[in-house]
Design a protein around this motif. Sequence first.
Motif, PDB file in Angstrom:
ATOM      1  N   ALA A  36       0.834  -1.209   0.000  1.00 60.54           N
ATOM      2  CA  ALA A  36       0.000   0.000   0.000  1.00 60.54           C
ATOM      3  C   ALA A  36       0.864   1.253   0.000  1.00 60.54           C
ATOM      4  O   ALA A  36       1.953   1.288   0.573  1.00 60.54           O
ATOM      5  N   HIS A  37       0.356   2.286  -0.629  1.00 57.91           N
ATOM      6  CA  HIS A  37       1.073   3.570  -0.687  1.00 57.91           C
ATOM      7  C   HIS A  37       0.677   4.496   0.455  1.00 57.91           C
ATOM      8  O   HIS A  37       1.118   5.641   0.503  1.00 57.91           O
ATOM      9  N   THR A  38      -0.167   4.017   1.351  1.00 54.26           N
ATOM     10  CA  THR A  38      -0.611   4.793   2.502  1.00 54.26           C
ATOM     11  C   THR A  38      -0.149   4.105   3.776  1.00 54.26           C
ATOM     12  O   THR A  38      -0.250   2.877   3.876  1.00 54.26           O
ATOM     13  N   PRO A  39       0.365   4.840   4.759  1.00 55.85           N
ATOM     14  CA  PRO A  39       0.797   4.207   6.016  1.00 55.85           C
ATOM     15  C   PRO A  39      -0.361   3.492   6.709  1.00 55.85           C
ATOM     16  O   PRO A  39      -1.437   4.060   6.871  1.00 55.85           O
ATOM     17  N   VAL A  61      -1.085  14.636   9.655  1.00 62.71           N
ATOM     18  CA  VAL A  61      -1.770  13.497   9.066  1.00 62.71           C
ATOM     19  C   VAL A  61      -3.233  13.468   9.487  1.00 62.71           C
ATOM     20  O   VAL A  61      -3.618  14.028  10.509  1.00 62.71           O
ATOM     21  N   ALA A  99      -5.367   3.798   9.312  1.00 59.10           N
ATOM     22  CA  ALA A  99      -4.846   4.241   8.020  1.00 59.10           C
ATOM     23  C   ALA A  99      -4.547   5.723   8.118  1.00 59.10           C
ATOM     24  O   ALA A  99      -5.385   6.509   8.565  1.00 59.10           O
ATOM     25  N   GLN A 125      -3.149   9.347   6.312  1.00 65.47           N
ATOM     26  CA  GLN A 125      -2.956  10.082   5.058  1.00 65.47           C
ATOM     27  C   GLN A 125      -2.156  11.330   5.351  1.00 65.47           C
ATOM     28  O   GLN A 125      -2.508  12.110   6.250  1.00 65.47           O
ATOM     29  N   ASP A 126      -1.083  11.524   4.595  1.00 68.33           N
ATOM     30  CA  ASP A 126      -0.243  12.713   4.790  1.00 68.33           C
ATOM     31  C   ASP A 126      -0.960  13.946   4.234  1.00 68.33           C
ATOM     32  O   ASP A 126      -1.164  14.077   3.034  1.00 68.33           O
ATOM     33  N   THR A 127      -1.363  14.826   5.127  1.00 64.16           N
ATOM     34  CA  THR A 127      -2.079  16.046   4.721  1.00 64.16           C
ATOM     35  C   THR A 127      -1.274  17.296   5.082  1.00 64.16           C
ATOM     36  O   THR A 127      -1.833  18.358   5.307  1.00 64.16           O
TER      37      THR A 127
END
Length: 381
Positions: A38-41, A116, A130, A132-134
């Motif tokens: 996955a491309h998301t942590p 995040v 999950a 997401q880098d915000t």
Amino acid sequence: MVPNSIITEYEHTLGRDPRRMSPQEMAKCQRGDFFDIAHTPFLILDENLMVVDINQIGLILLQAKREDVVGKNTFKVFPTRHEEARESAYRKVLETGVPINIDGLRIKTKTKTYTVTLRVFRLEEGLGIAAQDTTELFKTIEDLRKTEKELKKANKNISIRNEELEEFSYVAAHDLKAPMTNFGALLHLLKEDEKLNLEGHPIFQKLEEVSGLMNRRLNALNQVISLKSNLGKQPEELCFYKTLEEIKSELSISISKSNCLILFDFEKCPTIFIDRLQLHSILQNMIMNAIKYRHPDRNPIIKITTKIKKGKVLLTVKDNGIGFKDDFGTDKVFGLFKRMHTHVEGQGVGLYIVKSIAQSRGGKVKVKTQLNKGTEFKIYL
């Protein structure tokens, strides 16, 4: 039937023959593959909020090794503000099974601070998280907030400066009025002095003209300042017809002398919520303007209509006067002390006042004209 090549690939990846695995084991392995690529942590916690697993992209974001994370308390791995509130939120998800989002969480690494957004959900007996880098999104939002704050400050400063300028204009116009009145009185005394033969003297005539012009300009300026300082202070629901009748009564002599015919249709919009002085000033200035610039070869006809257009009241005033060249810009038509014609007396204030009132209500004024045929003004209020 599944091809042998695919079975061999799965066996190499999983270390076991997938044909001998149960559906639960197969699903778990597939989830593991998805988890790692996955491309998301992603993070998995047990019921005690200890880190069970973390995927590769999560380790890259943290700049950490797996042994530094797995088996550790999540709040030791991810120290942030308001840990008690976050822990309480996690335990509520464990208890209820209802997923939650946590926005704007700041995570510090050795070299960088990330912002995040977390999606926290129950996963078997523990939690799945999950991230997401915000960082860039929240940076943009923060920049917008700073810009908004600066704009508010700038607007406040502009408002203060405008008030100061209006006050200065009023004081200047008011203070100049007295000496100009005295100047006019002195000229009159000189003219009445029998010892001085000033009647018809070109210089004296010029002084009288200048004195009269200055007095009219100052009176007009005081009128504009007085109106603008009270724009919209006492709005009320007003009837167009009643206001028009009041103005027709006030201007009865001018209307009668010019044989002016005023036609109106307020059926589509009979009333407007506005300051009484504003509506009176608009209609009075438009009617006086049409009478003043009437065509010498025909009686003036003024048509006034109202309707609602795009949420605004549209007041249209059309005349059959002398009009003017349509190459004049808006600044020329509606500018203070600007005039389209000089053959009749005027100060170039009326249209400026109309435009100022419309703009103060978030509206505008449009003009359409033809030389020697007439002019149509559309006033959006």
